[in-house]
Design an enzyme around this catalytic site. Structure first.
Site, PDB file in Angstrom:
ATOM      1  N   CYS A  14     -11.422 -35.862  20.333  1.00  0.00           N
ATOM      2  CA  CYS A  14     -10.821 -36.170  19.035  1.00  0.00           C
ATOM      3  C   CYS A  14     -10.213 -34.903  18.462  1.00  0.00           C
ATOM      4  CB  CYS A  14     -11.847 -36.762  18.073  1.00  0.00           C
ATOM      5  SG  CYS A  14     -13.135 -35.601  17.571  1.00  0.00           S
ATOM      6  N   CYS A  17     -12.377 -31.807  17.937  1.00  0.00           N
ATOM      7  CA  CYS A  17     -12.583 -30.938  19.105  1.00  0.00           C
ATOM      8  C   CYS A  17     -11.474 -29.889  19.177  1.00  0.00           C
ATOM      9  CB  CYS A  17     -12.584 -31.766  20.390  1.00  0.00           C
ATOM     10  SG  CYS A  17     -13.881 -33.018  20.494  1.00  0.00           S
ATOM     11  N   ASP A 424      31.834 -26.547  12.871  1.00  0.00           N
ATOM     12  CA  ASP A 424      32.856 -25.667  13.421  1.00  0.00           C
ATOM     13  C   ASP A 424      33.956 -26.556  13.998  1.00  0.00           C
ATOM     14  OD1 ASP A 424      34.023 -23.260  14.494  1.00  0.00           O
ATOM     15  OD2 ASP A 424      33.316 -23.958  16.444  1.00  0.00           O
TER      16      ASP A 424
END
Length: 707
Positions: A14, A17, A424
Site C-alpha cells: 500500500c 509502505c 513560433d
C-alpha cells in the site's frame, strides 16, 4: 557530484509502505528519494560516496526487498499475478460454502459450524498469509500498514470464532446463525464467514489491482520492446544490436524494423512511424533523410548509416522521459501519502475506541466486536496510494503511443492552468521549408530558363533560400555547372554559368514574400518569389485550441507583413512580429506579468530560452535537442494538432487523478462512520475496500481509450 540511482522495490502492499521506504531513504545525508507504489520503483539522487548497495541495505532494514533493475526486469511494472491467482481460487472455493451456510439458516445442519471452521481455517491462514506476513514484518520494524488492518481484522474474527466454538457454546449441536441455540436461547457468535469472506474479497481486489497495474504499464513495455534485437549488415551478416556502433552501415529490407537511428545512404522506402509518432500515414524517405530506430520500412530496401545507438537513440530517450514522468509525484499525491502514513495507527485507535464504546453502552460483546472489525477493514488506505500513480502510468503511456512525451507530473499540473499559448511561426505553424511561389522573367526571357539559371548558381550554396531555388530548378532538368562561385553573407551569391557572370541576390517587392533578383552580366533577367508554407493542419489546430479556452499568440522574427499574412491564414488575431530570439523570452515574461499563464510551442535553438521561461514548454519533436530538453511536453510528430492532443490528454489525466482521490477519500469518509455505528458487516466492509481499489485502477485505465 550527485548521481541518480533507481531500485526495484519488493514487498510493498500500500501507499503507507512506499511512504515508509521514502522517509527512510531521505534520512540519509544528501539523499533525495521518491518511491512509487504503482510502478514499485524508487528513484534517488545521492552523493558520490553512497552506492546502490547502501540504499538497498536501508530498504531491507525497513522490511522490504530492493534490487537494481536488470535490462529485462525493468519492463515489469507489476508483480506476476499467477501465485496470487492460485491463492484466490483456493480461497474462493472454500469461502463460498462458509458464507452460504452462515447466510441461509435453513441449510444449517447439526455441527455445520465445525464444517465452516474446517473450510475457513485454510482461507484465513493460507489465503491471508500475504497479509499476515507483511503485518508481522512491519510489526518487527515498529510500523503499521494496510496489511496490519487486514491481518488484525481477519485474525480477530477467526480467533473470536475459535473461542466461541471451543470454550463457548457455539460448538453445540443445533446452533444456528446468528447467535441462537435450540429453544431460542442466545449463544456465542462466530465470525468464520467474515474472516473467510474478507480475506477472499481482499485477495480478489489485490489480484485485480495487480492485473490492472500491469495493463497500466503496457504502453511503456510496448515502447521499449520496439527496439530491434538484431541488425543485418550490408554483406548479409546478422549481428546483435549491441554490437552495432555509430557510423556503421546496416541493411533494412522491405517490412523490416529499422534497427537504430540513422541516415539513409542508399535506397528509398515508405517508413511506418505510427508506433513512435502516432502518424497514421507512412512517410517517404530517400538518400540523405533521417530515420528512427523502431520504425518499419513498409516498401523498398534501405542502407542506413547509424548515427545514434543504445541509450542515445530517440526510442531510448522516449522511454526515459516516460519512466521519469511515471516516477514523479503530484503535490496532491504527496498529501495523500502523508495521510496514508498516519492513517493506519489512527484507524487502529478508532477501532479500539469503537470496541470500548459499544461494550460500555451495554450492547454486548457481539455488537462491539462486529463494529470494531468493520472499522479495521473498511479503512484500509490502499486506494489512496493508487489514485495518482496509476493514472499517471496510463496517461503518460498513452501519450507515448500517440507521440506525446510528458516530461513529469509538474507538466500535467501546469497544463490545467494555462490560458495563453505562444506559437513560433517557422517549423511550428509553417513547414519551415521555403518554396518558389512565383517566377517573373523580364520581357523576352523564358521563365524556365530563368529558374534553371538561378538554380545552377545556387546549387553551390547551403543557404535555405538557395536550396529551395535549386530544388525547384531540378524539377525542370539538369543544371549547368558553375565556376568561380562566391557567396556574400546577407546579400547573395554569384558565379559563372555558360560563360555569363550570374548574380542571385535579395530584391524588393511584396513583403509577404521573399523576392530574389537574377542578373546575368549585370542585366536583370527576372525575379523569383519564395515563401514558407503554412502547415495544412494549422488552421484547424488553432480553432481546437480556442475551443479549449486558450488564446493563441503568434511570435516570429519575420516582418510584420509576413507574420500578418500567416496569422490571417490560420486564424490568429494576436501577432508579434520582428521578435528576435531573446525577445521571445521577453514576450513570454510580458504575458506572464499581465496575469496570463503561458504555454510556448517551438522547435528551434532560438526557442529554447522561451520554452524554459514559459509556464509550459511544448517542443515539436523534429526540432533541436536543445529545444526538446528545455520543454515540458515533446511532440514526436511535426503536427500542431499534436499540441492540441497533448493539452487534452494532460487535462484528462489530471481530471482522472482528482476523481480517483475524491472516490478514494469518499469510500473511507462514508464507510468509517457506518462501521463505527455498527451498521456495516465486516464482510461487506472487505468487499467495499477491495472495490475501492478496483474502481480507482479501472477509472485510470479509461485513459487507454483516449483518442
Amino acid at each position: 557530484m550527485a548521481q541518480q540511482i533507481e531500485l526495484e522495490i519488493g514487498g510493498m502492499t500500500c501507499a503507507a509502505c512506499a511512504n515508509r521506504i521514502e522517509k527512510k531513504l531521505n534520512r540519509l545525508e544528501g539523499v533525495t528519494a521518491t518511491v512509487n507504489y504503482a510502478t514499485e520503483k524508487a528513484r534517488a539522487t545521492v552523493p558520490d560516496m553512497l552506492t546502490a548497495a547502501d540504499l538497498i541495505a536501508v530498504v531491507e532494514k525497513t522490511g522490504y526487498t530492493a534490487a537494481e533493475p536488470a535490462p529485462v526486469v525493468v519492463l515489469e511494472n507489476a508483480p506476476t499475478s499467477d501465485p496470487l491467482r492460485t491463492r484466490l481460487l483456493v480461497s474462493a472455493m472454500l469461502s463460498i460454502p462458509v458464507i452460504v451456510l452462515a447466510m441461509v439458516p435453513a441449510w444449517q445442519f447439526d455441527y455445520w459450524q465445525w464444517l465452516s471452521l474446517t473450510l475457513a481455517a485454510p482461507v484465513v491462514v493460507y489465503g491471508g498469509w500475504p497479509f499476515h506476513r507483511s503485518a508481522a514484518v512491519n510489526l518487527r520494524h515498529g510500523a503499521a500498514t494496510m496489511d496490519t488492518l487486514v491481518s488484525l481484522g481477519t485474525l480477530a474474527a477467526f480467533i473470536w470464532s475459535l473461542w466461541a466454538l471451543f470454550l463457548g457454546d457455539a460448538g453445540m449441536p443445533g446452533m444456528t446463525h446468528p447467535f441462537t441455540l435450540h429453544g431460542g436461547a442466545e449463544g456465542d457468535a462466530i465470525y468464520l464467514e467474515a474472516a473467510a469472506g474478507v480475506t477472499t474479497f481482499l485477495l480478489a481486489g489485490r489480484y485485480a489491482e495487480a492485473r490492472a497495474k500491469r495493463r497500466a504499464g503496457d504502453a511503456l513495455r510496448s515502447l521499449l520492446e520496439l527496439g530491434a534485437k538484431t541488425v543485418t549488415l550490408p554483406d548479409g551478416r546478422e549481428i546483435p544490436i549491441d554490437d552495432l556502433k555509430a557510423g556503421d552501415h546496416f541493411l533494412v529490407r522491405p517490412g523490416q524494423k529499422i534497427a537504430t537511428d540513422g541516415i539513409v545512404t542508399e535506397g528509398a522506402s515508405a517508413v511506418d512511424r505510427s508506433l513512435i509518432t502516432g502518424e497514421s500515414v507512412p512517410v517517404e524517405v530517400t538518400e540523405g533523410d533521417t530515420v528512427t530506430g523502431g520504425t518499419v520500412s513498409a516498401g523498398g530496401r534501405l542502407v542506413v548509416r547509424a548515427t545514434r545507438v543504445g541509450a542515445d537513440t530517440q526510442l531510448a530517450q522516449m522511454a526515459r522521459l516516460v519512466e521519469d514522468a511515471q516516477a514523479g509525484k503530484a503535490a496532491v499525491q504527496r498529501l495523500a501519502d502523508r495521510i496514508s502514513g498516519i492513517f493506519v495507527p489512527v484507524v487502529i485507535t478508532l477501532a479500539v475506541a469503537t470496541l470500548g464504546y459499544w461494550l460500555g453502552a451495554g450492547d454486548g460483546s457481539t455488537a462491539a466486536f462486529t463494529a470494531a472489525v468493520a472499522v479495521l477493514i473498511i479503512a484500509c488506505p490502499c486506494a489512496l496510494g493508487l489514485a495518482t500513480p496509476t493514472a499517471l502510468l496510463v496517461g503518460t503511456g498513452r501519450g507515448a503511443q500517440l507521440g506525446i512525451l510528458i516530461r513529469g507530473v509538474e507538466a500535467l499540473e501546469s497544463v490545467r492552468k494555462i490560458d495563453t499559448i505562444v506559437l513560433d511561426k517557422t517549423g511550428t505553424v509553417t513547414t519551415g521549408v521555403m518554396t518558389v511561389r512565383e517566377v517573373l522573367p523580364e520581357p523576352g526571357y523564358d521563365a524556365e530558363a530563368l529558374l534553371l539559371l538561378a538554380g545552377a548558381v545556387e546549387s553551390a550554396s547551403e543557404h535555405p533560400l538557395g536550396r529551395a531555388i535549386t530544388q525547384s530548378a531540378r524539377t525542370l532538368g539538369d543544371l549547368a555547372p558553375v565556376t568561380d562561385f562566391q557567396a556574400t553573407a546577407g546579400v547573395g551569391v554569384r558565379g559563372t554559368v555558360g560563360g555569363e557572370l550570374v548574380e542571385v541576390a535579395r530584391g524588393s517587392g511584396d513583403s509577404a514574400l521573399t523576392w530574389i533578383e537574377v542578373r546575368a552580366d549585370g542585366v536583370l533577367r527576372g525575379r523569383l518569389a519564395l515563401a514558407d508554407s503554412v502547415r495544412p493542419e494549422s488552421a484547424a489546430a488553432i480553432a481546437r485550441l480556442r475551443r479549449l479556452g486558450l488564446t493563441p499568440v503568434l511570435a516570429t522574427g519575420d516582418a510584420q507583413a509576413v507574420a500578418a499574412k500567416v496569422a490571417g491564414e490560420i486564424g490568429i488575431a494576436e501577432v508579434l512580429a520582428e521578435v528576435l530570439p531573446a525577445g521571445k523570452v521577453d514576450v513570454v515574461k510580458q504575458l506572464q506579468s499581465s496575469g496570463r499563464v503561458v504555454a510556448m510551442v517551438g522547435d528551434g535553438v532560438n526557442d529554447a530560452a522561451a520554452l524554459a521561461q514559459a509556464d509550459l514548454g511544448i517542443a515539436m519533436g523534429a526540432g533541436t535537442d536543445v529545444a526538446i530538453e528545455a520543454s515540458d511536453l515533446t511532440l514526436m510528430r511535426d503536427d500542431l494538432a499534436a499540441a492540441v492532443d497533448a493539452v487534452r490528454l494532460s487535462r484528462r489525466t489530471v481530471q482522472i487523478i482528482h476523481g480517483n482521490l475524491f472516490w478514494a477519500f469518499a469510500y473511507n469518509v462514508a464507510g468509517l462512520p457506518l462501521a463505527a455505528a455498527g451498521l456495516l458487516n465486516p464482510m461487506i466492509a472487505g468487499a467495499a475496500m477491495a472495490l475501492s481499489s478496483i474502481f480507482v485502477v479501472g477509472n485510470s485505465l479509461r485513459l487507454r481509450r483516449f483518442r
